[in-house]
Design an enzyme around this catalytic site. Structure first.
Site, PDB file in Angstrom:
ATOM      1  N   ASP A  30      83.825  -3.484  88.256  1.00  0.00           N
ATOM      2  CA  ASP A  30      82.829  -3.224  87.311  1.00  0.00           C
ATOM      3  C   ASP A  30      83.436  -3.767  85.553  1.00  0.00           C
ATOM      4  O   ASP A  30      84.756  -3.721  85.420  1.00  0.00           O
ATOM      5  CB  ASP A  30      83.137  -1.654  86.491  1.00  0.00           C
ATOM      6  CG  ASP A  30      81.522  -1.663  85.344  1.00  0.00           C
ATOM      7  OD1 ASP A  30      81.609  -2.243  84.701  1.00  0.00           O
ATOM      8  OD2 ASP A  30      80.591  -0.794  85.516  1.00  0.00           O
ATOM      9  N   HIS A  31      83.378  -4.991  85.509  1.00  0.00           N
ATOM     10  CA  HIS A  31      84.140  -6.379  84.504  1.00  0.00           C
ATOM     11  C   HIS A  31      84.432  -5.752  83.274  1.00  0.00           C
ATOM     12  O   HIS A  31      85.028  -5.583  82.531  1.00  0.00           O
ATOM     13  CB  HIS A  31      83.760  -7.272  84.022  1.00  0.00           C
ATOM     14  CG  HIS A  31      82.430  -7.611  83.645  1.00  0.00           C
ATOM     15  ND1 HIS A  31      81.686  -7.769  84.300  1.00  0.00           N
ATOM     16  CD2 HIS A  31      81.795  -8.337  82.768  1.00  0.00           C
ATOM     17  CE1 HIS A  31      80.235  -7.586  82.687  1.00  0.00           C
ATOM     18  NE2 HIS A  31      80.769  -8.089  82.018  1.00  0.00           N
TER      19      HIS A  31
ATOM     20  N   HIS B  47      77.993  -0.211  83.744  1.00  0.00           N
ATOM     21  CA  HIS B  47      78.500  -0.482  82.400  1.00  0.00           C
ATOM     22  C   HIS B  47      78.146   1.132  81.196  1.00  0.00           C
ATOM     23  O   HIS B  47      78.926   1.072  81.048  1.00  0.00           O
ATOM     24  CB  HIS B  47      78.545  -1.695  82.690  1.00  0.00           C
ATOM     25  CG  HIS B  47      78.026  -3.260  82.978  1.00  0.00           C
ATOM     26  ND1 HIS B  47      79.216  -3.030  84.015  1.00  0.00           N
ATOM     27  CD2 HIS B  47      77.057  -3.633  83.111  1.00  0.00           C
ATOM     28  CE1 HIS B  47      79.394  -4.258  84.800  1.00  0.00           C
ATOM     29  NE2 HIS B  47      77.978  -5.144  84.469  1.00  0.00           N
TER      30      HIS B  47
HETATM   31  O1  LIG Z   1      76.893  -7.297  84.891  1.00  0.00           O
HETATM   32  C1  LIG Z   1      76.284  -7.975  84.099  1.00  0.00           C
HETATM   33  O2  LIG Z   1      76.950  -8.257  82.816  1.00  0.00           O
HETATM   34  C2  LIG Z   1      76.451  -9.317  81.956  1.00  0.00           C
HETATM   35  C3  LIG Z   1      76.700  -8.697  80.879  1.00  0.00           C
HETATM   36  O3  LIG Z   1      77.811  -8.848  81.262  1.00  0.00           O
HETATM   37  P1  LIG Z   1      79.028  -8.897  78.736  1.00  0.00           P
HETATM   38  O4  LIG Z   1      80.236  -9.311  79.587  1.00  0.00           O
HETATM   39  O5  LIG Z   1      78.814 -10.767  78.643  1.00  0.00           O
HETATM   40  O6  LIG Z   1      78.763  -8.687  78.543  1.00  0.00           O
HETATM   41  C4  LIG Z   1      75.448  -9.535  82.310  1.00  0.00           C
HETATM   42  O7  LIG Z   1      74.609 -10.242  81.314  1.00  0.00           O
HETATM   43  C5  LIG Z   1      73.911  -9.652  83.251  1.00  0.00           C
HETATM   44  O8  LIG Z   1      73.103  -9.529  83.365  1.00  0.00           O
HETATM   45  C6  LIG Z   1      74.723  -8.665  84.383  1.00  0.00           C
HETATM   46  O9  LIG Z   1      74.586  -8.618  85.613  1.00  0.00           O
END
Ligand SMILES: O=C1O[C@H](COP(=O)(O)O)[C@@H](O)[C@H](O)[C@H]1O
Ligand SMILES: NC(=O)C1=CN([C@@H]2O[C@H](COP(=O)(O)OP(=O)(O)OC[C@H]3O[C@@H](n4cnc5c(N)ncnc54)[C@H](OP(=O)(O)O)[C@@H]3O)[C@@H](O)[C@H]2O)C=CC1
Length: 491
Positions: free
Chosen positions: A180-181, A243
């Site tokens: 989960d980045h 997230h």
């Molecule tokens: O996991 C995801 O995250 C991105 C948003 O990530 P961020 O680090 O740029 O805030 C989102 O655009 C994408 O749809 C989703 O799969």
């Protein structure tokens, strides 16, 4: 592994020609190698169907690093560690060739037999890849074997359980790293530090002093070229199930007794268990969905979601979600956690606002209707930092107060080079630290919370589009807080 030792590893990427590999994985591996965070004894095997040679693959790797960082040093030498094999995951015969290549590279590079499998592919392949890795002996090595799995982990609780049992047939829970980045972002990791390293906050961190917590993750981008994935997913599966609920858990958890993976996870799991499950009749009171129409974002006219592709003309997929989440435990009873996330909103920003309860009577503002409660704002991105809003005396003779901001911006500190989330998480997986990855129990509890909302929504026809691109979502999202006497803080 000794804490001082730099990890040695062979990384095997499934989906090596894809968007995630190019935009995130190659630049992250470059930084890890360039900064000598990992050993120079490393190699990467890239797998995908495209009929590329090693040279074409290396060229692509170099371009992706340059796109991320501009001109880079020793790029060719870095890329020479990358090897490509054309491979279709649906053809089981191919796994033996992959095994041969892996074993050959292990005799060329001194990687101690450590193998990191990264599944950067469509989720329908996750289960079969995991099983074939076991079946064809790719897990048999003298070193460690770990499996990083991208999201989405399932489509709902039922499919997530099926996927999990499939993967668990081949890998133990300790070998599985569900990424989960957001958990790799510096300021998300800072939530625990802000809470547990500051006496002034932790004493106030409960329902006696906090009136509500707001988490916003807004994006200016639309669906881009991911409509096939996104339309089947929508904002609730794409952002909320993972997230957003992870951030809620970090904000609400009890202090762990130690900073170990198990203790932190165990506290997060308790929060997820305490989420108040929504009865079907209450879903509309607590959750709002939206889909963007046309509008103006960053001074450019943009089209609505349903016009993004022919397949989306009749789509009822939500590109925006706002929700009011309640946590039924002693610390948080009665404190709403509001979340909102969406595409094509007015700005790209992720921030958390903690609104403290106001004092019973304010002597220093001109009217009774003026409220300036203390706020703690945690800016996750793009400007990483923290701001505390207090009230102070207005200059002049009158006894009047005005809000002031005390702020700290991470980027303003010299010599701090914030690692990208993927870089941090890749490194963690190599040293065997799963703290910032999601355990199966967290995934299951998140789906359990989301499932009733999905069920109500899928049986109703929404009135879409219901927000303009370039806005902060549908009006109903404001009413969600308005009905409780609050509003979204645009700080
Ligand atoms: O996991 C995801 O995250 C991105 C948003 O990530 P961020 O680090 O740029 O805030 C989102 O655009 C994408 O749809 C989703 O799969
Ligand atoms: N892109 C992003 O920003 C994010 C992506 N993710 C997740 O990461 C994963 C990958 O996403 P993304 O990179 O965007 O997807 P892409 O569609 O860009 O890439 C998919 C990759 O899989 C390969 N592939 C497809 N079918 C096969 C097959 N049968 N056998 C072997 N290889 C195959 C493709 O290469 P080829 O066509 O050459 O076979 C390509 O390399 C998904 O789970 C996604 O949800 C998560 C967060 C963000």
């Amino acid at each position: 592994m000794n804490a001082q030792e730099k990890p040695k590893v062979l990384i095997i990427i499934f989906g090596a020609t894809g968007d995630l590999a190019k935009r995130k994985l190659y630049p992250s591996i470059y930084r890890l190698v360039r900064n000598e965070t990992i050993s120079q004894d490393f190699a990467v095997v890239g797998l995908a169907r495209r009929n590329w040679s090693d040279d074409v693959y290396r060229q692509n790797v170099m371009e992706s690093v340059e796109q991320a960082f501009g001109d880079c040093e020793e790029l060719e030498s870095f890329a020479s560690h990358f090897h490509y094999q054309s491979f279709d995951v649906t053809d089981e015969g191919n796994y033996l060739q992959v095994k041969e290549l892996v074993e050959k590279l292990e005799s060329e590079y001194d990687t101690n037999g450590n193998r990191l499998f990264y599944l950067a592919m469509a989720p329908e392949f996750f289960g079969s890849i995991a099983n074939n890795l076991k079946e064809y002996g790719l897990k048999e090595t003298a070193g460690w074997t770990r499996l990083i799995i991208e999201k989405p982990f399932g489509h709902d609780l039922k499919t997530a359980k099926e996927l999990n049992s499939q993967i668990r047939e081949a890998f133990d829970e300790e070998q599985i790293y569900r990424i989960d980045h957001y958990l790799g972002k510096q300021m998300v990791q800072n939530i625990e530090v802000i809470r547990f390293a500051n006496g002034i906050f932790e004493h106030l961190w409960n329902n006696r002093f906090i009136s509500n917590i707001q988490i916003t993750s807004s994006e200016t981008l639309g669906v881009e070229d991911r409509s096939r994935y996104y339309d089947d997913s929508g904002a609730i599966r794409d952002m909320v199930q993972n997230h957003m609920l992870q951030m809620v858990a970090l904000l609400a958890m009890e202090p762990p007794i130690k900073l170990t993976t198990d203790e932190i996870r165990s506290e997060k799991i308790k929060v997820l268990r305490a989420l108040r499950q929504l009865e079907p009749d209450h879903v509309h009171e607590h959750f709002v969905r939206g889909q963007y129409g046309s509008g103006v974002v960053n001074d450019e006219e943009v089209i609505g979601y349903r016009k993004e592709s022919e397949d989306l003309v009749f789509s009822n997929t939500e590109t925006f979600v706002a929700g009011k989440i309640l946590i039924d435990n002693y610390r948080w009873a009665g404190v709403p956690f509001y979340i909102r996330t969406g595409k094509r909103m007015s700005e790209k920003r992720t921030k958390i606002v903690i609104e403290f309860k106001d004092i019973p009577m304010n002597l220093y503002f001109k009217s009774d209707r003026e409220h300036h409660p203390n706020l703690l704002v945690i800016n996750i991105q793009p400007d990483e930092g923290i701001a505390l809003y207090l009230n102070a005396k207005k200059a002049g003779a009158e006894a009047l107060a005005e809000p002031i901001e005390l702020s700290y911006k991470q980027g303003a500190m010299p010599a701090i080079n914030t690692p990208e989330a993927y870089e941090k998480l890749l490194y963690d997986s190599m040293i065997g630290d799963a703290t910032n990855f999601t355990h199966w129990d967290e995934v299951a509890l998140s789906w359990k919370y989301i499932d009733p909302i999905l069920q109500v929504w899928q049986n109703e026809q929404p009135n879409f589009p219901n927000y303009e691109s370039g806005s902060m979502g549908p009006k109903k999202s404001d009413k969600l807080l308005g009905q409780d006497g609050f509003h979204w803080w645009e700080v």
